[in-house]
Enzyme design. Structure first.
Site, short mmCIF file in Angstrom:
data_model
loop_
_atom_site.label_atom_id
_atom_site.label_comp_id
_atom_site.label_asym_id
_atom_site.label_seq_id
_atom_site.Cartn_x
_atom_site.Cartn_y
_atom_site.Cartn_z
N THR A 106 -10.60 -0.71 -10.10
CA THR A 106 -11.56 0.46 -10.86
C THR A 106 -12.36 -0.05 -11.83
O THR A 106 -13.37 0.37 -12.03
CB THR A 106 -10.26 1.53 -11.92
OG1 THR A 106 -9.67 1.98 -10.70
CG2 THR A 106 -10.92 2.59 -11.91
N ASP A 115 -14.44 3.17 -3.91
CA ASP A 115 -12.97 2.23 -4.40
C ASP A 115 -11.49 2.74 -3.61
O ASP A 115 -11.44 3.95 -2.67
CB ASP A 115 -12.51 3.52 -5.37
CG ASP A 115 -11.26 2.50 -6.48
OD1 ASP A 115 -11.30 1.33 -5.89
OD2 ASP A 115 -10.73 3.06 -7.36
N GLU A 116 -10.45 1.73 -3.38
CA GLU A 116 -9.33 1.64 -2.49
C GLU A 116 -9.77 2.17 -0.81
O GLU A 116 -9.18 3.26 -0.25
CB GLU A 116 -8.61 3.52 -2.88
CG GLU A 116 -8.16 2.79 -4.53
CD GLU A 116 -7.21 2.17 -4.79
OE1 GLU A 116 -6.98 1.49 -3.51
OE2 GLU A 116 -6.51 2.04 -5.80
N ARG A 176 4.24 -4.68 -9.34
CA ARG A 176 4.42 -4.02 -10.05
C ARG A 176 5.31 -4.08 -11.17
O ARG A 176 4.89 -3.44 -12.53
CB ARG A 176 5.53 -2.31 -9.45
CG ARG A 176 5.17 -1.62 -8.63
CD ARG A 176 3.26 -0.99 -8.96
NE ARG A 176 2.88 -2.31 -7.53
CZ ARG A 176 1.34 -2.62 -7.58
NH1 ARG A 176 0.55 -1.02 -8.49
NH2 ARG A 176 0.67 -3.18 -6.64
#
Length: 724
Positions: free
Chosen positions: A19, A206-207, A581
């Site tokens: 981002t 984005d993404e 993660r």
């Protein structure tokens, strides 16, 4: 991001700041003199768009620039705005209605009714999801019908056609139509495309790995003139094929824009190098990747850890024990347990509650709060207490029996007038007028039949009988979508939970009490240290320590994925998402034996193929683990070992029992209780040997190993045991 002209692909690995790329690129363009209203930044969710908008505004204001002209939007919001302005080109009214998910389900239900089809086979929500999937793949109702291979799918195509007709008559569009009609508009031979491609001189997405075919085409059209398009994404985090996302969008971008400059963001600010190297080694087994090499700013870090448990209960015991230690050591630590299916949360929830550790279930409900679990528990309550109006209303039309709100209102009115429970009302002659009376009588006969059939059954067998005789499990399994698959797995896990609780000496009443007491989900609280979630729900999050459970063939990778290489690759990307993660610590675990649908014996499994893909020097075996992560020998069921271990805590197992490698004899350490080792006979299970004695007096519990049934934990005063 100094490259402002021409197509740009930013391969941004996990934890590299995707981002941030978009926000700083927008600020740089404004600083270079590009007008704000010539910039369009697109993402997927309103929340993501708001975060991006806030960051861009902060950057621009800090630099003394006006941020008001920059257009930051979701795909759907952009298409809605485009269509409002250009609707006349499509013979679409400017004030067209946008129907949300709830509206779409209602329209599907109306279409089913208009066609005279039964909603027992075609549930509105499931049909809506299939229609949405078809639209995301740019399929029409005719396409869907032509591809149908059974009668149910042909019916879905009919509903699809009627659904679109209802939308058209209402001058409405659903979310998928917003994308489809926008693409149609831009492809038409008019000046709309030139106007809007000039308006969006600098396009950023984005993404991008999460785009479906319609969204990809929309980007190609908008960038077709100036080709100033920058897309950011991570090919290794494309995990939404079931939503219509077509994996490989980043690779296709380089085919569509052959002059695209590829920039790799490879500096990771989240995880240690060991975690990144392990994740990279796994995902490298996928094909057609552009590839990248992530470098950690946090240093090498510690090795990954692996624990192989005898069963799911011991696996949960290991993980929850680790969580307890981490919470005591650092109250501010943020910890996560990740798993492939929502049903896997149950043993962790139960043990964390017993340990008094606060947790939250992210992206879903607590196991006993899930709708399908509560529905089955309502049936069981109704068998014992048919006057329970709450259970009656929950079970009455699950699965659908054509008993609508008007019928329910009628019997509730009669119950209020007579002061009798709803159960008594439907037992009276003609409780309502018309054909609905037959449906009510059939429901009463179903419950009465189950009351007779379930008398004397063990609790787990009772749950299985309810699932079978009511048709609820079959109905859930017939819904061809991922959500229904998850619901079916939860129903099967409920059988497992009841079987295990019974083996631990709990009565059915105690089991139902536990379900009622644990049904209230914890409110969301940032101070809660432990998060439980599926791997899909973990995307975009980060934690100090991560535990990934259930690394077994058929679970991760999931059994639905074993037949197609493309599905295995998506499962591998899902595992990669889970691994990345973790910031400081990553532990992986599996169970050799796992209970399947309340079976008497536990079923053996093979280690996940993904474990063997992690280089051995990056992962170490935790003390107490039965084997290492790369060992792939097959484990055969051992009735004593598998069933005995399923109800023992790890602490008790370690102190009293030593488990050898598969094929070796399991040795039980001597006990001072004279009953241990005694041979007894049970009226159902036959001759067995007492392995353990817990408690004293009337509530004493015995663990007995039976040759044909494995180990059972029995309350002595109810077991009716005799010396053999």
């Amino acid at each position: 991001m100094l490259t402002t002209e021409g197509p740009v692909l930013v391969l941004a690995g996990a934890g590299t700041g995707k981002t941030r790329v978009i926000t700083y690129r927008v600020a740089y363009l404004i600083e270079k003199g590009v007008p704000g209203d010539a910039i369009l930044a697109v993402t997927f969710t309103n929340k993501a768009a708001e975060v991006m908008k806030r960051r861009i505004h902060q950057l621009l204001r800090a630099a003394g620039h006006d941020p008001s002209g920059v257009w930051i939007s979701t795909f759907h919001s952009f298409c809605a705005r485009l269509l409002r302005r250009e609707a006349h080109h499509l013979d679409l009214p400017h004030d067209f209605t946008i129907f949300d998910d709830g509206d779409q389900t209602a329209i599907v239900k109306l279409a089913i009714e208009q066609l005279g089809l039964s909603d027992r086979d075609l549930t509105p929500r499931a049909v809506r999801e299939q229609i949405s999937d078809a639209k995301n793949r740019k399929m029409t109702a005719d396409d869907l019908e032509a591809a149908a291979f059974d009668q149910t799918r042909r019916k879905v195509a009919q509903v699809f056609r009627a659904y679109d007709d209802i939308l058209r008559k209402a001058s409405g569009l659903d979310f998928d139509d917003l994308l489809l009609r926008a693409v149609e508009l831009l492809r038409n031979p008019n000046d709309v495309l030139s106007v809007w491609s000039s308006r969006c001189q600098y396009l950023m997405v984005d993404e991008f790995q999460d785009t479906n075919p319609v969204q990809e085409e929309l980007v190609r059209l908008l960038a077709s003139s100036r080709r100033n398009v920058c897309v950011v994404g991570d090919e290794d985090q494309s995990i939404y094929t079931w939503r219509g996302v077509d994996a490989g969008s980043l690779k296709r971008f380089t085919d569509d824009f052959r002059t695209a400059k590829v920039i790799r963001l490879e500096e990771n600010y989240r995880s240690t190098q060991t975690i990144l190297d392990a994740a990279a080694a796994v995902v490298a087994h996928n094909t057609n990747r552009l590839g990248k090499r992530l470098q950690a700013t946090l240093g090498a870090g510690h090795s990954l850890r692996f624990f192989e448990a005898p069963d799911a209960t011991s696996e949960a015991g290991f993980i929850c024990g680790q969580l307890s230690s981490l919470v005591r050591r650092d109250l501010n630590a943020r910890l996560a347990v990740l798993y492939r299916t929502g049903a896997q949360s149950r043993p962790f929830e139960e043990l964390l509650r017993r340990l008094g550790i606060r947790y939250r279930v992210v992206g879903g409900f607590s196991f006993y709060e899930r709708e399908e679990v509560r529905n089955v528990i309502a049936y069981v309550r109704l068998l014992f207490h048919p006057q329970d109006d709450v259970a009656f209303l929950r079970a009455l039309n699950v699965p659908p029996r054509g008993i609508g709100t008007a019928t329910v209102a009628a019997i509730q009115a009669r119950a209020k007038g007579t002061g009798k429970p709803l159960w008594n009302v439907i037992g009276a002659p003609e409780p309502v007028s018309g054909r609905k009376a037959g449906a009510l009588q059939a429901f009463r006969m179903l419950i009465e039949g189950l009351q007779n059939e379930c008398r004397g059954l063990a609790p787990a067998q009772m749950i299985k009988r309810v699932l079978d005789q009511t048709g609820y499990l079959a109905w859930v399994q017939q819904q061809d979508n991922l959500q229904s698959t998850s619901r079916a797995e939860n129903l099967l896990e409920l059988v497992n939970a009841v079987a295990e609780a019974t083996e631990q000496g709990q009565t059915l009443e105690e089991i139902l009490d536990q379900a009622a007491l644990t049904s209230d989900a914890d409110a969301y609280d940032e101070t809660i240290p432990v998060s439980l979630m599926t791997l899909h729900s973990a995307k975009g999050l980060e934690f100090d320590a991560v535990f990934i459970a259930g690394l077994e063939e058929g679970l991760l990778p999931h059994g639905r994925s074993l037949d197609r290489a493309g599905d295995i690759e998506e499962e591998r990307r899902l595992f990669y998402v889970g691994m990345t993660r973790a910031k400081q610590s990553l532990a992986l675990s599996r169970a050799i034996y796992r209970r399947i649908y309340g079976e008497e014996r536990l079923r053996a499994s093979l280690p996940s193929r993904f474990l063997a893909e992690i280089p051995g020097e990056l992962i170490e075996m935790v003390p107490g683990s039965i084997s290492g992560p790369g060992e792939t020998r097959r484990y055969e069921p051992d009735p004593d070992f598998s069933n005995y271990s399923s109800h023992r805590s790890p602490a008790r197992s370690a102190s009293r029992t030593s488990y050898g490698r598969p094929g070796q004899t399991r040795a039980v350490r001597p006990s001072s209780n004279p009953l241990v080792g005694m041979r007894v006979r049970h009226p159902k299970y036959g001759v067995g040997t007492i392995l353990e004695v817990e408690g004293e007096g009337e509530d004493r519990k015995l663990t007995v190993s039976f040759q044909d049934y494995g180990a059972k934990k029995l309350v002595e005063r109810y077991a009716n045991l005799r010396l053999a």
